[in-house]
Design a protein around this motif. Sequence first.
Motif, PDB file in Angstrom:
ATOM      1  N   VAL A 138       0.692  -1.128  -0.003  1.00 43.18           N
ATOM      2  CA  VAL A 138       0.021   0.010  -0.027  1.00 43.18           C
ATOM      3  C   VAL A 138       0.840   1.054  -0.074  1.00 43.18           C
ATOM      4  CG1 VAL A 138      -1.662   1.278   1.360  1.00 43.18           C
ATOM      5  CG2 VAL A 138      -1.933  -1.118   1.113  1.00 43.18           C
ATOM      6  N   CYS A 139       2.127   1.344   0.832  1.00 47.11           N
ATOM      7  CA  CYS A 139       2.624   2.216   0.976  1.00 47.11           C
ATOM      8  C   CYS A 139       3.480   2.504  -0.481  1.00 47.11           C
ATOM      9  CB  CYS A 139       3.878   2.266   2.026  1.00 47.11           C
ATOM     10  SG  CYS A 139       3.203   2.371   3.711  1.00 47.11           S
ATOM     11  N   GLY A 140       3.991   1.531  -0.947  1.00 47.78           N
ATOM     12  CA  GLY A 140       4.644   1.392  -2.289  1.00 47.78           C
ATOM     13  C   GLY A 140       3.935   1.944  -3.275  1.00 47.78           C
ATOM     14  N   ALA A 141       2.439   1.568  -3.537  1.00 43.55           N
ATOM     15  CA  ALA A 141       1.586   1.963  -4.480  1.00 43.55           C
ATOM     16  C   ALA A 141       1.341   3.726  -4.393  1.00 43.55           C
ATOM     17  CB  ALA A 141       0.274   1.320  -4.527  1.00 43.55           C
ATOM     18  N   PHE A 180       7.689  19.183   1.692  1.00 41.94           N
ATOM     19  CA  PHE A 180       6.363  19.461   2.352  1.00 41.94           C
ATOM     20  C   PHE A 180       5.353  18.684   1.786  1.00 41.94           C
ATOM     21  CE2 PHE A 180       9.268  23.163   3.246  1.00 41.94           C
ATOM     22  CZ  PHE A 180       8.994  23.368   4.513  1.00 41.94           C
ATOM     23  N   VAL A 181       5.358  18.772   0.500  1.00 44.18           N
ATOM     24  CA  VAL A 181       3.934  18.103  -0.048  1.00 44.18           C
ATOM     25  C   VAL A 181       3.942  16.559   0.123  1.00 44.18           C
ATOM     26  CG1 VAL A 181       2.820  17.535  -2.453  1.00 44.18           C
ATOM     27  CG2 VAL A 181       3.564  19.821  -1.760  1.00 44.18           C
ATOM     28  N   ASN A 182       5.059  15.956  -0.068  1.00 45.91           N
ATOM     29  CA  ASN A 182       5.243  14.369   0.457  1.00 45.91           C
ATOM     30  C   ASN A 182       4.920  14.139   1.802  1.00 45.91           C
ATOM     31  OD1 ASN A 182       6.420  11.869  -0.735  1.00 45.91           O
ATOM     32  ND2 ASN A 182       7.391  12.088   1.173  1.00 45.91           N
ATOM     33  N   GLN A 183       5.482  14.893   2.691  1.00 46.80           N
ATOM     34  CA  GLN A 183       5.298  14.546   4.060  1.00 46.80           C
ATOM     35  C   GLN A 183       3.807  14.877   4.377  1.00 46.80           C
ATOM     36  OE1 GLN A 183       7.413  13.126   6.104  1.00 46.80           O
ATOM     37  NE2 GLN A 183       9.108  13.279   4.583  1.00 46.80           N
ATOM     38  N   ILE A 184       3.164  16.118   3.886  1.00 44.86           N
ATOM     39  CA  ILE A 184       1.590  16.338   4.485  1.00 44.86           C
ATOM     40  C   ILE A 184       0.961  15.168   3.810  1.00 44.86           C
ATOM     41  CG2 ILE A 184      -0.001  17.926   3.960  1.00 44.86           C
ATOM     42  CD1 ILE A 184       2.015  20.111   4.324  1.00 44.86           C
ATOM     43  N   ALA A 185       1.149  14.806   2.397  1.00 44.82           N
ATOM     44  CA  ALA A 185       0.433  13.658   1.861  1.00 44.82           C
ATOM     45  C   ALA A 185       0.426  12.392   2.462  1.00 44.82           C
ATOM     46  CB  ALA A 185       0.837  13.568   0.389  1.00 44.82           C
ATOM     47  N   ASN A 186       1.546  12.083   3.190  1.00 45.04           N
ATOM     48  CA  ASN A 186       1.854  10.877   3.778  1.00 45.04           C
ATOM     49  C   ASN A 186       0.983  10.750   5.066  1.00 45.04           C
ATOM     50  OD1 ASN A 186       3.349   9.502   1.915  1.00 45.04           O
ATOM     51  ND2 ASN A 186       5.738  10.209   2.912  1.00 45.04           N
ATOM     52  N   HIS A 187       0.908  12.050   5.937  1.00 44.16           N
ATOM     53  CA  HIS A 187       0.291  11.968   7.103  1.00 44.16           C
ATOM     54  C   HIS A 187      -1.103  12.004   6.954  1.00 44.16           C
ATOM     55  CE1 HIS A 187       0.032  13.154  11.500  1.00 44.16           C
ATOM     56  NE2 HIS A 187      -0.900  14.085  10.861  1.00 44.16           N
ATOM     57  N   TYR A 188      -1.409  12.825   5.985  1.00 43.01           N
ATOM     58  CA  TYR A 188      -3.120  12.873   5.850  1.00 43.01           C
ATOM     59  C   TYR A 188      -3.510  12.009   4.977  1.00 43.01           C
ATOM     60  CZ  TYR A 188      -2.463  17.164   8.703  1.00 43.01           C
ATOM     61  OH  TYR A 188      -2.248  17.905   9.701  1.00 43.01           O
ATOM     62  N   ILE A 189      -2.881  11.576   3.964  1.00 45.37           N
ATOM     63  CA  ILE A 189      -3.778  10.807   2.930  1.00 45.37           C
ATOM     64  C   ILE A 189      -3.316   9.518   3.218  1.00 45.37           C
ATOM     65  CG2 ILE A 189      -4.104  10.610   0.453  1.00 45.37           C
ATOM     66  CD1 ILE A 189      -3.427  13.467  -0.127  1.00 45.37           C
ATOM     67  N   LEU A 190      -2.098   9.024   3.041  1.00 48.50           N
ATOM     68  CA  LEU A 190      -1.487   7.617   3.082  1.00 48.50           C
ATOM     69  C   LEU A 190      -1.934   7.235   4.650  1.00 48.50           C
ATOM     70  CD1 LEU A 190      -0.128   5.187   2.137  1.00 48.50           C
ATOM     71  CD2 LEU A 190       2.023   6.245   2.895  1.00 48.50           C
ATOM     72  N   ASN A 191      -1.973   8.043   5.655  1.00 50.65           N
ATOM     73  CA  ASN A 191      -2.288   7.250   6.935  1.00 50.65           C
ATOM     74  C   ASN A 191      -3.696   6.824   7.164  1.00 50.65           C
ATOM     75  OD1 ASN A 191       0.372   7.356   7.552  1.00 50.65           O
ATOM     76  ND2 ASN A 191       0.122   9.218   9.139  1.00 50.65           N
ATOM     77  N   TRP A 192      -4.691   8.010   6.427  1.00 50.41           N
ATOM     78  CA  TRP A 192      -6.014   7.604   6.522  1.00 50.41           C
ATOM     79  C   TRP A 192      -6.293   6.419   5.745  1.00 50.41           C
ATOM     80  CZ3 TRP A 192      -9.858   6.974   2.958  1.00 50.41           C
ATOM     81  CH2 TRP A 192     -11.184   7.022   3.251  1.00 50.41           C
ATOM     82  N   ILE A 193      -5.387   6.050   4.681  1.00 55.09           N
ATOM     83  CA  ILE A 193      -5.945   5.049   3.794  1.00 55.09           C
ATOM     84  C   ILE A 193      -5.904   3.606   4.566  1.00 55.09           C
ATOM     85  CG2 ILE A 193      -5.220   3.495   1.677  1.00 55.09           C
ATOM     86  CD1 ILE A 193      -4.596   6.371   0.290  1.00 55.09           C
ATOM     87  N   ILE A 194      -4.438   3.603   5.446  1.00 53.94           N
ATOM     88  CA  ILE A 194      -3.655   2.452   6.100  1.00 53.94           C
ATOM     89  C   ILE A 194      -4.936   2.292   7.182  1.00 53.94           C
ATOM     90  CG2 ILE A 194      -2.264   1.879   7.676  1.00 53.94           C
ATOM     91  CD1 ILE A 194       0.061   3.358   5.805  1.00 53.94           C
TER      92      ILE A 194
END
Length: 355
Positions: free
Chosen positions: A55-58, A93-107
């Motif tokens: 999931v993280c890789g995709a 900034f964009v990558n870290q924010i996307a990881n925190h709010y989008i990727l974490n929500w998906i997980i």
Amino acid sequence: MQKLSLKWNWRYLRIELFVLFFISFMISIISDLEFSTYEQHDVSRFAEDLDYRLVCGAFSFIMYGGFYWLFLKRYVLKSNIWGVLLCLTGFVFVNQIANHYILNWIIVHADFISADIRARTLGYRLNFAVNYLFISVFFPLLGLAFLIRTLQQNEAMKTLKEQQLFSELNYLKAQLHPHFFFNTINNIYSLALQQSPLTAPMVARLGELMRYILYEANQNKVFLQREIQFLNNYVEVEQMRYTEEKRITFDVQVVEASHQIEPLLLLPFIENAFKHGLAEETDDGFVRIVVCATERELILEVVNSKPKGNAYRKVPGIGTENVRKRLELLYPNRYTLEVQEDYKQFHVNLTLMQA
């Protein structure tokens, strides 16, 4: 130099997809595999978090691909250093924010991921891991963009060189044609002054020669048999000019139908044999021409008598100078040209190696 294109190119796209796939998936998977093997001493535990890594890789593949194709690659190809620096800052900034709010929500909402990982994800705080991001993502993608830029520059330079080569070869041919016609018309003029009955046959033969030059010699290559037929017609024209005491032979050995050659490449050497050999010979002169073709090479040998008192011409004619330039362009490091003379004869030996 041609402008570098931003359009898709499958050859480069395969490289880009591989690098992005490796950065997004393989680095973390290989890291987990090593951790399971050397730290946990149980390689089977590698599969426990595989769904999480996929999931993280995709998600990373989408983020990195968008960053690379939409921004970084464009600025690198345009040599825009400020654009690259802006990408560097914005990506952090964009990558870290996307990881925190989008990727974490998906997980957290993915039921197929273990409850332990989802619980730990809820406790993650927003942070900026700049060093790891630069080493594992930004610099590899920056290097990839410069690699693609270099490959495109090399391709554009190759295309430009081919265009320049084609233009120069056409220019050399254009110089050779008037030179050839000038010499042949002089031959006809000489016979006409003598009111020779051979004038009409020579004009007819000249028509055949002109037809070949105008309609066939503009190709990049012609069949060797056709080129030899043209050379034979030229030799017959020259034979009409001279008395029977002048010995002229034209011998062809082992020419297969598939052999090809650049048109009018051999003609200047044969022209010179008549122009600077028999044309200035007052006694019994000769011209011997041999063409031999094998699977790997083509050999032309031209030997002609040397008029008495005729010094070696240190300044080559237009035809000879042109053919040397064409040989350098068409057969770089694949030809040998030997020109020898003594007090009796000139001897030219040309060998062309097949590619």
